[in-house]
Scaffold this motif. Structure first.
Motif, PDB file in Angstrom:
ATOM      1  N   ILE A  84       4.386 -11.228  -9.630  1.00  0.00           N
ATOM      2  CA  ILE A  84       3.980 -10.231  -9.386  1.00  0.00           C
ATOM      3  C   ILE A  84       4.562  -9.096  -8.622  1.00  0.00           C
ATOM      4  N   THR A  85       4.002  -8.094  -9.819  1.00  0.00           N
ATOM      5  CA  THR A  85       4.881  -6.981  -9.368  1.00  0.00           C
ATOM      6  C   THR A  85       4.094  -5.315  -8.547  1.00  0.00           C
ATOM      7  N   LEU A  86       4.813  -4.642  -8.715  1.00  0.00           N
ATOM      8  CA  LEU A  86       3.798  -3.035  -8.206  1.00  0.00           C
ATOM      9  C   LEU A  86       3.326  -2.656  -8.803  1.00  0.00           C
ATOM     10  N   GLN A  87       3.975  -2.921 -10.097  1.00  0.00           N
ATOM     11  CA  GLN A  87       2.914  -2.456 -11.558  1.00  0.00           C
ATOM     12  C   GLN A  87       1.926  -2.857 -11.715  1.00  0.00           C
ATOM     13  N   ASP A  88       1.689  -4.367 -11.780  1.00  0.00           N
ATOM     14  CA  ASP A  88       0.361  -5.318 -11.888  1.00  0.00           C
ATOM     15  C   ASP A  88      -0.391  -4.981 -11.087  1.00  0.00           C
ATOM     16  N   LEU A 127      10.378   5.903  -4.646  1.00  0.00           N
ATOM     17  CA  LEU A 127      10.790   4.305  -5.214  1.00  0.00           C
ATOM     18  C   LEU A 127      11.550   4.003  -5.872  1.00  0.00           C
ATOM     19  N   THR A 128      12.907   4.244  -5.393  1.00  0.00           N
ATOM     20  CA  THR A 128      14.409   3.415  -6.179  1.00  0.00           C
ATOM     21  C   THR A 128      13.950   3.139  -6.860  1.00  0.00           C
ATOM     22  N   ARG A 129      13.035   1.617  -7.723  1.00  0.00           N
ATOM     23  CA  ARG A 129      12.974   1.562  -9.238  1.00  0.00           C
ATOM     24  C   ARG A 129      11.546   1.310  -9.733  1.00  0.00           C
ATOM     25  N   ASN A 130      12.128   1.270 -10.816  1.00  0.00           N
ATOM     26  CA  ASN A 130      10.378   1.232 -11.621  1.00  0.00           C
ATOM     27  C   ASN A 130       9.774   0.512 -11.228  1.00  0.00           C
ATOM     28  N   PRO A 131       8.424   0.667 -10.761  1.00  0.00           N
ATOM     29  CA  PRO A 131       7.196  -0.639 -10.212  1.00  0.00           C
ATOM     30  C   PRO A 131       6.884  -2.039 -11.078  1.00  0.00           C
ATOM     31  N   CYS A 132       7.587  -1.753 -12.283  1.00  0.00           N
ATOM     32  CA  CYS A 132       7.736  -3.434 -13.447  1.00  0.00           C
ATOM     33  C   CYS A 132       8.889  -3.812 -12.215  1.00  0.00           C
ATOM     34  N   GLU A 133       9.618  -3.619 -12.133  1.00  0.00           N
ATOM     35  CA  GLU A 133      10.979  -3.670 -10.837  1.00  0.00           C
ATOM     36  C   GLU A 133      10.881  -4.490  -9.998  1.00  0.00           C
ATOM     37  N   ILE A 134      10.018  -4.714  -9.137  1.00  0.00           N
ATOM     38  CA  ILE A 134       9.774  -4.560  -7.778  1.00  0.00           C
ATOM     39  C   ILE A 134       8.816  -5.042  -7.621  1.00  0.00           C
ATOM     40  N   THR A 135       9.029  -6.672  -7.448  1.00  0.00           N
ATOM     41  CA  THR A 135       7.781  -7.700  -7.003  1.00  0.00           C
ATOM     42  C   THR A 135       7.396  -7.718  -5.542  1.00  0.00           C
ATOM     43  N   VAL A 136       6.217  -8.687  -5.304  1.00  0.00           N
ATOM     44  CA  VAL A 136       5.815  -9.019  -4.461  1.00  0.00           C
ATOM     45  C   VAL A 136       7.266  -9.841  -3.215  1.00  0.00           C
ATOM     46  N   LEU A 137       7.199  -9.928  -3.940  1.00  0.00           N
ATOM     47  CA  LEU A 137       8.620 -11.618  -2.989  1.00  0.00           C
ATOM     48  C   LEU A 137       9.481 -10.577  -2.337  1.00  0.00           C
ATOM     49  N   ASP A 138       9.949  -9.460  -3.708  1.00  0.00           N
ATOM     50  CA  ASP A 138      11.278  -8.136  -2.448  1.00  0.00           C
ATOM     51  C   ASP A 138      10.347  -7.956  -1.288  1.00  0.00           C
ATOM     52  N   VAL A 139       8.960  -7.701  -1.865  1.00  0.00           N
ATOM     53  CA  VAL A 139       8.855  -6.371  -0.611  1.00  0.00           C
ATOM     54  C   VAL A 139       8.797  -7.702   1.076  1.00  0.00           C
ATOM     55  N   HIS A 158       1.159  -1.073  -0.304  1.00  0.00           N
ATOM     56  CA  HIS A 158       0.083   0.038   0.284  1.00  0.00           C
ATOM     57  C   HIS A 158       1.131   0.782   0.115  1.00  0.00           C
ATOM     58  N   ILE A 159       2.079   1.135   0.973  1.00  0.00           N
ATOM     59  CA  ILE A 159       2.787   2.486   0.835  1.00  0.00           C
ATOM     60  C   ILE A 159       3.419   2.673  -0.381  1.00  0.00           C
ATOM     61  N   LEU A 209      11.467  -0.804   4.165  1.00  0.00           N
ATOM     62  CA  LEU A 209      11.866  -0.734   2.512  1.00  0.00           C
ATOM     63  C   LEU A 209      12.959  -0.230   1.910  1.00  0.00           C
ATOM     64  N   LYS A 210      13.225   0.978   3.077  1.00  0.00           N
ATOM     65  CA  LYS A 210      14.328   1.209   3.276  1.00  0.00           C
ATOM     66  C   LYS A 210      16.032   0.480   2.803  1.00  0.00           C
ATOM     67  N   LYS A 211      15.796  -0.349   3.979  1.00  0.00           N
ATOM     68  CA  LYS A 211      17.294  -1.036   4.139  1.00  0.00           C
ATOM     69  C   LYS A 211      16.759  -1.837   3.290  1.00  0.00           C
ATOM     70  N   ALA A 212      15.960  -2.302   3.252  1.00  0.00           N
ATOM     71  CA  ALA A 212      16.323  -3.563   1.404  1.00  0.00           C
ATOM     72  C   ALA A 212      16.303  -2.447   0.232  1.00  0.00           C
ATOM     73  N   GLY A 213      16.511  -1.449  -0.069  1.00  0.00           N
ATOM     74  CA  GLY A 213      16.455  -0.790  -1.460  1.00  0.00           C
ATOM     75  C   GLY A 213      15.041  -0.555  -1.852  1.00  0.00           C
ATOM     76  N   LEU A 214      14.335  -0.629  -1.420  1.00  0.00           N
ATOM     77  CA  LEU A 214      12.968  -0.364  -2.321  1.00  0.00           C
ATOM     78  C   LEU A 214      12.614   1.407  -2.145  1.00  0.00           C
ATOM     79  N   LEU A 215      12.923   2.062  -0.991  1.00  0.00           N
ATOM     80  CA  LEU A 215      12.772   3.527  -1.015  1.00  0.00           C
ATOM     81  C   LEU A 215      14.142   3.971  -0.651  1.00  0.00           C
TER      82      LEU A 215
END
Length: 146
Positions: free
Chosen positions: A126-130, A65-77, A12-13, A48-54
């Motif tokens: 499944i990505t954030l873009q999905d 976001l540090t990456r495009n939403p199509c590059e962030i998977t649910v597994l990453d999160v 959601h964030i 999320l910041k420690k994981a490099g996602l934001l």
């Protein structure tokens, strides 16, 4: 028993930040959307910041976001928020003198591991873009306001 909503809250964030990329969004504003408190949001954002996602600066409403939403998977999160914590938990507190109790739980543990692997495989595709695309489809499907 209360179920963890950390993964869905973290997604959601990220979705909120993605949709408001040009705006300065505070943890209080996100907390209002998630219906929680800003400290909890900051805790998730820190993971999320420690994981490099934001990226963000403490005390400032500048998270991105540090990456495009199509590059962030649910597994990453999931990994950012839960680490290696499994989705399902077997009962480790059964009677050690009961063969049924021990071996049924060990069998369940094996099945849960299979479920975990299947879930992680699906979360990997499944990505954030999905999620954002489905969000927009759901909005479009709403009846027009009168």
């Amino acid at each position: 028993m209360k179920y963890s909503t950390k993964l869905s809250d973290a997604l959601h964030i990220l979705a909120f930040l993605s949709m408001g990329a040009s705006q300065r969004i505070t943890s209080a504003k996100i907390a209002e959307s998630v219906k929680t408190n800003p400290a909890y949001i900051r805790q998730l954002m820190s993971a999320l910041k420690k994981a490099g996602l934001l990226t963000n600066t403490q005390g400032q409403a500048n998270a991105e976001l540090t990456r495009n939403p199509c590059e962030i998977t649910v597994l990453d999160v999931y990994r950012a928020i839960e680490g290696t914590k499994p989705l399902l938990h077997w009962d480790i507190d059964t009677n050690p003198d009961c063969g049924v109790g021990i071996y049924v739980q060990l069998s369940i543990a094996d099945m849960y591991q299979e479920i975990q692997q299947a879930a992680e495989q699906k979360m990997q595709v499944i990505t954030l873009q999905d999620i954002l695309d489905l969000y927009h489809k759901k909005l479009e499907a709403l009846p027009p306001e009168q």
